[in-house]
Design an enzyme around this catalytic site. Structure first.
Site, mmCIF file in Angstrom:
data_model
loop_
_atom_site.group_PDB
_atom_site.id
_atom_site.type_symbol
_atom_site.label_atom_id
_atom_site.label_comp_id
_atom_site.label_asym_id
_atom_site.label_seq_id
_atom_site.Cartn_x
_atom_site.Cartn_y
_atom_site.Cartn_z
ATOM 1 N N ASP A 22 0.860 -1.185 0.000
ATOM 2 C CA ASP A 22 0.000 0.000 0.000
ATOM 3 C C ASP A 22 0.892 1.229 0.000
ATOM 4 O OD1 ASP A 22 -2.869 1.116 0.379
ATOM 5 O OD2 ASP A 22 -1.688 2.186 1.876
ATOM 6 N N HIS A 180 -5.840 4.676 6.271
ATOM 7 C CA HIS A 180 -5.087 5.591 5.420
ATOM 8 C C HIS A 180 -3.657 5.799 5.930
ATOM 9 C CE1 HIS A 180 -8.652 6.285 3.109
ATOM 10 N NE2 HIS A 180 -9.303 6.734 4.161
ATOM 11 N N ASP A 185 -3.224 -0.084 6.424
ATOM 12 C CA ASP A 185 -3.979 -0.568 5.273
ATOM 13 C C ASP A 185 -3.328 -1.806 4.666
ATOM 14 O OD1 ASP A 185 -5.637 1.531 5.758
ATOM 15 O OD2 ASP A 185 -5.280 2.575 3.858
#
Length: 214
Positions: A22, A180, A185
């Site tokens: 991510d 976030h 994540d």
């Protein structure tokens, strides 16, 4: 029923090691907007042949020269670029740090290279490839265009495509206050990916047992 050998990761995905990635960024355009944070979690097999998240590796990243940052992106991620505790590395050093751990995981699992797993994986791969190109990095362990996308997998398995809803549909915890962050994540996406794979493994085992009973 005869005992069947547990699958080795090197044989499961054509020599690819799934690695969940991510990124947090300064916008949506990987050619213009800065890469600000990256995290990666290799997927491994435990002693019973179930898929489990490996060790997380991450780095905050200094915006590359001339990059753009949309203030709205910082509002979503909560990243403070002026925070001394952020410990951001230049893009090349950040990639070196993450890639070294990924290559070690690839080798440990007997695989040939990594394949990126992401929630909307094309977004993460786009920013990763753009950083590789900018820095001239020659030891990128990831396949340049193939991915596994948990949006599709979660939609198939749980009928949900939003990460938070898919994670909860899989029976996993979700903390909206931590969302976030690249690390948070990535770790939740890794758990989701493993949940789908292990669910499929159980279905296959049930079908195999039923066929032997017939």
């Amino acid at each position: 029923m005869e005992n069947t050998p547990l699958p080795r990761m090197a044989e499961r995905f054509r020599g690819f090691l799934p690695v969940v990635v991510d990124v947090e960024t300064g916008g949506f355009d990987c050619s213009r907007h800065a890469l600000l944070e990256i995290a990666a979690v290799p997927i491994e097999l435990d002693g019973d042949g179930y898929y489990v998240p490996g060790e997380t590796v991450s780095s905050h990243v200094e915006p590359f020269a001339g990059s753009e940052i949309d203030p709205r992106s910082l509002e979503v991620t909560g990243i403070r670029l002026d925070c001394a505790l952020r410990g951001a590395l230049p893009e090349r050093e950040a990639l070196d740090h993450v890639f070294a751990k990924v290559r070690a995981a690839v080798k440990r699992n007997g695989c040939q290279r990594a394949i990126l797993v992401g929630h909307n994986a094309h977004f993460d791969l786009g920013f990763l490839n753009a950083a590789v190109t900018r820095t001239g990095h020659k030891r990128n362990p990831f396949h340049p265009f193939s991915t596994f996308d948990t949006v599709t997998l979660a939609g198939m398995a749980y009928g949900q495509t939003v990460l938070s809803r898919a994670v909860q549909a899989a029976g996993l915890p979700w903390d909206g206050d931590q969302a976030h962050s690249a690390v948070y994540d990535t770790e939740r996406t890794a758990q989701l990916f493993c949940a789908v794979l292990n669910r499929w493994r159980q279905f296959c085992s049930q079908d195999l047992a039923a066929s032997h009973q017939d």
